[in-house]
Design a protein around this motif. Structure first.
Motif, PDB file in Angstrom:
ATOM      1  N   TRP A   1      42.586  51.451 -23.378  1.00  0.00           N
ATOM      2  CA  TRP A   1      43.771  52.288 -23.253  1.00  0.00           C
ATOM      3  C   TRP A   1      44.058  52.631 -21.802  1.00  0.00           C
ATOM      4  N   PRO A   2      45.307  52.792 -21.430  1.00  0.00           N
ATOM      5  CA  PRO A   2      45.650  53.203 -20.054  1.00  0.00           C
ATOM      6  C   PRO A   2      45.091  54.584 -19.758  1.00  0.00           C
ATOM      7  N   GLU A   3      44.674  54.787 -18.539  1.00  0.00           N
ATOM      8  CA  GLU A   3      44.143  56.082 -18.143  1.00  0.00           C
ATOM      9  C   GLU A   3      45.208  57.164 -18.321  1.00  0.00           C
ATOM     10  N   GLY A   4      44.831  58.249 -18.980  1.00  0.00           N
ATOM     11  CA  GLY A   4      45.744  59.367 -19.179  1.00  0.00           C
ATOM     12  C   GLY A   4      46.707  59.215 -20.340  1.00  0.00           C
ATOM     13  N   SER A   5      46.601  58.136 -21.097  1.00  0.00           N
ATOM     14  CA  SER A   5      47.525  57.935 -22.227  1.00  0.00           C
ATOM     15  C   SER A   5      47.273  58.974 -23.319  1.00  0.00           C
ATOM     16  N   GLU A   6      48.334  59.353 -24.003  1.00  0.00           N
ATOM     17  CA  GLU A   6      48.259  60.383 -25.034  1.00  0.00           C
ATOM     18  C   GLU A   6      48.969  59.924 -26.309  1.00  0.00           C
ATOM     19  N   ASP A   7      48.778  60.701 -27.380  1.00  0.00           N
ATOM     20  CA  ASP A   7      49.428  60.434 -28.676  1.00  0.00           C
ATOM     21  C   ASP A   7      49.208  58.986 -29.117  1.00  0.00           C
ATOM     22  N   ILE A   8      47.972  58.553 -29.005  1.00  0.00           N
ATOM     23  CA  ILE A   8      47.600  57.184 -29.363  1.00  0.00           C
ATOM     24  C   ILE A   8      47.600  57.033 -30.881  1.00  0.00           C
ATOM     25  N   SER A   9      48.234  55.991 -31.370  1.00  0.00           N
ATOM     26  CA  SER A   9      48.254  55.770 -32.819  1.00  0.00           C
ATOM     27  C   SER A   9      48.623  54.329 -33.114  1.00  0.00           C
ATOM     28  N   CYS A  10      48.427  53.947 -34.363  1.00  0.00           N
ATOM     29  CA  CYS A  10      48.922  52.663 -34.826  1.00  0.00           C
ATOM     30  C   CYS A  10      50.427  52.804 -35.045  1.00  0.00           C
ATOM     31  N   TYR A  11      51.161  51.735 -34.839  1.00  0.00           N
ATOM     32  CA  TYR A  11      52.605  51.771 -35.041  1.00  0.00           C
ATOM     33  C   TYR A  11      52.981  50.808 -36.155  1.00  0.00           C
ATOM     34  N   SER A  12      53.574  51.339 -37.201  1.00  0.00           N
ATOM     35  CA  SER A  12      53.906  50.528 -38.373  1.00  0.00           C
ATOM     36  C   SER A  12      55.254  49.847 -38.195  1.00  0.00           C
ATOM     37  N   GLU A  13      55.248  48.772 -37.426  1.00  0.00           N
ATOM     38  CA  GLU A  13      56.471  47.995 -37.252  1.00  0.00           C
ATOM     39  C   GLU A  13      56.860  47.332 -38.570  1.00  0.00           C
ATOM     40  N   VAL A  14      55.867  46.734 -39.234  1.00  0.00           N
ATOM     41  CA  VAL A  14      56.007  46.186 -40.587  1.00  0.00           C
ATOM     42  C   VAL A  14      54.782  46.621 -41.368  1.00  0.00           C
ATOM     43  N   ASP A  15      54.756  46.333 -42.664  1.00  0.00           N
ATOM     44  CA  ASP A  15      53.670  46.815 -43.518  1.00  0.00           C
ATOM     45  C   ASP A  15      52.283  46.401 -43.040  1.00  0.00           C
ATOM     46  N   SER A  16      52.182  45.215 -42.424  1.00  0.00           N
ATOM     47  CA  SER A  16      50.873  44.698 -42.035  1.00  0.00           C
ATOM     48  C   SER A  16      50.481  45.034 -40.599  1.00  0.00           C
ATOM     49  N   SER A  17      51.308  45.829 -39.894  1.00  0.00           N
ATOM     50  CA  SER A  17      51.071  46.071 -38.472  1.00  0.00           C
ATOM     51  C   SER A  17      49.816  46.868 -38.173  1.00  0.00           C
ATOM     52  N   CYS A  18      49.289  47.571 -39.165  1.00  0.00           N
ATOM     53  CA  CYS A  18      48.119  48.425 -38.930  1.00  0.00           C
ATOM     54  C   CYS A  18      46.899  47.992 -39.734  1.00  0.00           C
ATOM     55  N   GLU A  19      46.970  46.892 -40.424  1.00  0.00           N
ATOM     56  CA  GLU A  19      45.891  46.498 -41.340  1.00  0.00           C
ATOM     57  C   GLU A  19      44.566  46.284 -40.642  1.00  0.00           C
ATOM     58  N   ARG A  20      44.576  45.788 -39.429  1.00  0.00           N
ATOM     59  CA  ARG A  20      43.325  45.466 -38.737  1.00  0.00           C
ATOM     60  C   ARG A  20      42.885  46.541 -37.747  1.00  0.00           C
ATOM     61  N   ILE A  21      43.663  47.590 -37.566  1.00  0.00           N
ATOM     62  CA  ILE A  21      43.319  48.616 -36.574  1.00  0.00           C
ATOM     63  C   ILE A  21      42.433  49.674 -37.222  1.00  0.00           C
ATOM     64  N   ASN A  22      41.304  49.982 -36.552  1.00  0.00           N
ATOM     65  CA  ASN A  22      40.349  50.924 -37.148  1.00  0.00           C
ATOM     66  C   ASN A  22      40.873  52.356 -37.100  1.00  0.00           C
ATOM     67  N   GLU A  23      40.110  53.253 -37.703  1.00  0.00           N
ATOM     68  CA  GLU A  23      40.590  54.618 -37.931  1.00  0.00           C
ATOM     69  C   GLU A  23      40.865  55.382 -36.641  1.00  0.00           C
ATOM     70  N   ASN A  24      40.002  55.215 -35.630  1.00  0.00           N
ATOM     71  CA  ASN A  24      40.226  55.962 -34.382  1.00  0.00           C
ATOM     72  C   ASN A  24      41.031  55.158 -33.345  1.00  0.00           C
ATOM     73  N   VAL A  25      41.635  54.077 -33.783  1.00  0.00           N
ATOM     74  CA  VAL A  25      42.513  53.243 -32.967  1.00  0.00           C
ATOM     75  C   VAL A  25      41.817  52.816 -31.659  1.00  0.00           C
ATOM     76  N   SER A  26      40.594  52.360 -31.803  1.00  0.00           N
ATOM     77  CA  SER A  26      39.845  51.874 -30.640  1.00  0.00           C
ATOM     78  C   SER A  26      39.643  50.368 -30.673  1.00  0.00           C
ATOM     79  N   ALA A  27      39.972  49.732 -31.813  1.00  0.00           N
ATOM     80  CA  ALA A  27      39.731  48.294 -31.918  1.00  0.00           C
ATOM     81  C   ALA A  27      40.625  47.665 -32.971  1.00  0.00           C
ATOM     82  N   ILE A  28      40.876  46.380 -32.788  1.00  0.00           N
ATOM     83  CA  ILE A  28      41.505  45.551 -33.808  1.00  0.00           C
ATOM     84  C   ILE A  28      40.376  44.781 -34.476  1.00  0.00           C
TER      85      ILE A  28
END
Length: 328
Positions: free
Chosen positions: A70-97
């Protein structure tokens, strides 16, 4: 004999400097090289008064796990549901695909501003990256909702712009990643547009600009932007140069950025960088020491040896050279 000895020393410097090429941090303890994964990305940036709001789409992923940096100082980090499958591989704390077959995933985050944008602003490493991977292509959308006008520079080619009462929109596209993002309030017109180089500022010598564009092509450099602003402050980034000098006086700085886009040099190895550029474009650049070293190489090596050296340098782009190779 002295010339031969000095030539060998210079070749040793070049070869061992190339031990520190791009991705050297990915070599394991045994000195072997991990394969660098690639992907394509699309980045949507909305500039508002308090922050840059980013939606970042990774595409053409393989089935491996990717750690998100993540970029230094970035905030409000989350998965973004562009389509239904956009978040399927992203872990719970949004640290990895995570491992999986879906080849696209999306995230969102904000880059807060510590002060109001007034004259110029530079963001270093503003966007998320994937550890052990590098984007082969990037599409960058910038939507400005603040009405401050000005220009944005990323090193990518400008595809087009659109201005309405509420927003200013710009689209950029090109090979490689965006390592830095720059904005300045003073707009500069596009003076030259080539496949490897764009020049912003007043009109330039078309022949010299094309020559520089072709030299960057010989180096296989990523697209670079040169912004000539006599009233501005000089700034050298990975993919762009902001210069207060005129165009001809800035060519060495552009070539230097070009070679650094292909190779990593330890601090203080400017002679090596100048020599590699000079060899690849067959023209001396840099200070007197660099020029003399290149002329010495040309006098000491046969044409076939210089061509072999060029081929060797081209082969080493994006790799780690684990031992010197000699020119017979």
């Amino acid at each position: 004999m002295k010339i031969v000895i000095r030539t060998v020393i210079l070749l040793l410097i070049m070869n061992f400097s190339l031990l520190y090429m791009h991705y050297s941090q990915m070599a394991d303890a045994n000195g072997t090289m991990e394969q660098v994964m690639t992907y394509s990305e699309e980045i949507e940036v909305i500039n508002r008064t308090d922050a840059l709001f980013v939606r970042h789409h990774f595409r053409n992923l393989n089935s491996n796990r990717y750690e998100i940096i993540w970029p230094e100082g970035s905030e409000d980090i989350s998965c973004y549901s562009e389509v239904d499958s956009s978040c399927e591989r992203i872990n719970e704390n949004v640290s990895a695909i995570l491992e999986g077959e879906i080849n696209h995933q999306s995230i969102s985050y904000n880059i807060p501003k510590s002060e109001t944008m007034a004259v110029r602003k530079l963001w270093r490493s503003p966007f998320a990256t994937l550890k052990g991977a590098t984007p082969d292509t990037t599409m960058l959308h910038i939507t400005d909702e603040t009405g401050i006008n000005g220009i944005w520079i990323s090193g990518l080619k400008l595809v087009g712009t659109k201005k309405t009462e509420m927003i200013d929109y710009s689209l950029y596209k090109g090979n490689g990643q965006v390592t830095d993002l720059y904005w300045q309030q003073k707009a500069l017109p596009l003076a030259y547009k080539g496949s490897n180089l764009s020049i912003l500022g007043q009109s330039v010598n078309e022949e010299l600009a094309t020559q520089l564009n072709d030299q960057l092509g010989k180096m296989n450099a990523t697209h670079l932007v040169l912004a000539v602003d006599p009233e501005g402050e000089s700034l050298h980034s990975d993919r762009f140069v902001i210069a207060h000098l005129g165009f001809p006086e800035s060519t060495d700085a552009v070539l230097d950025r070009g070679v650094h886009s292909q190779y990593f040099f330890p601090e203080g190895e400017q002679l090596t960088a100048d020599l590699i550029v000079s060899i690849l474009i067959d023209k001396p650049i840099g200070n007197q020491r660099s020029t003399e070293a290149f002329e010495m190489l040309k006098k000491s090596l046969r044409t076939s040896q210089l061509e072999e050296l060029k081929t060797h340098l081209a082969d080493l782009r994006g790799q780690v050279s684990m031992q010197p190779r000699w020119i017979d």
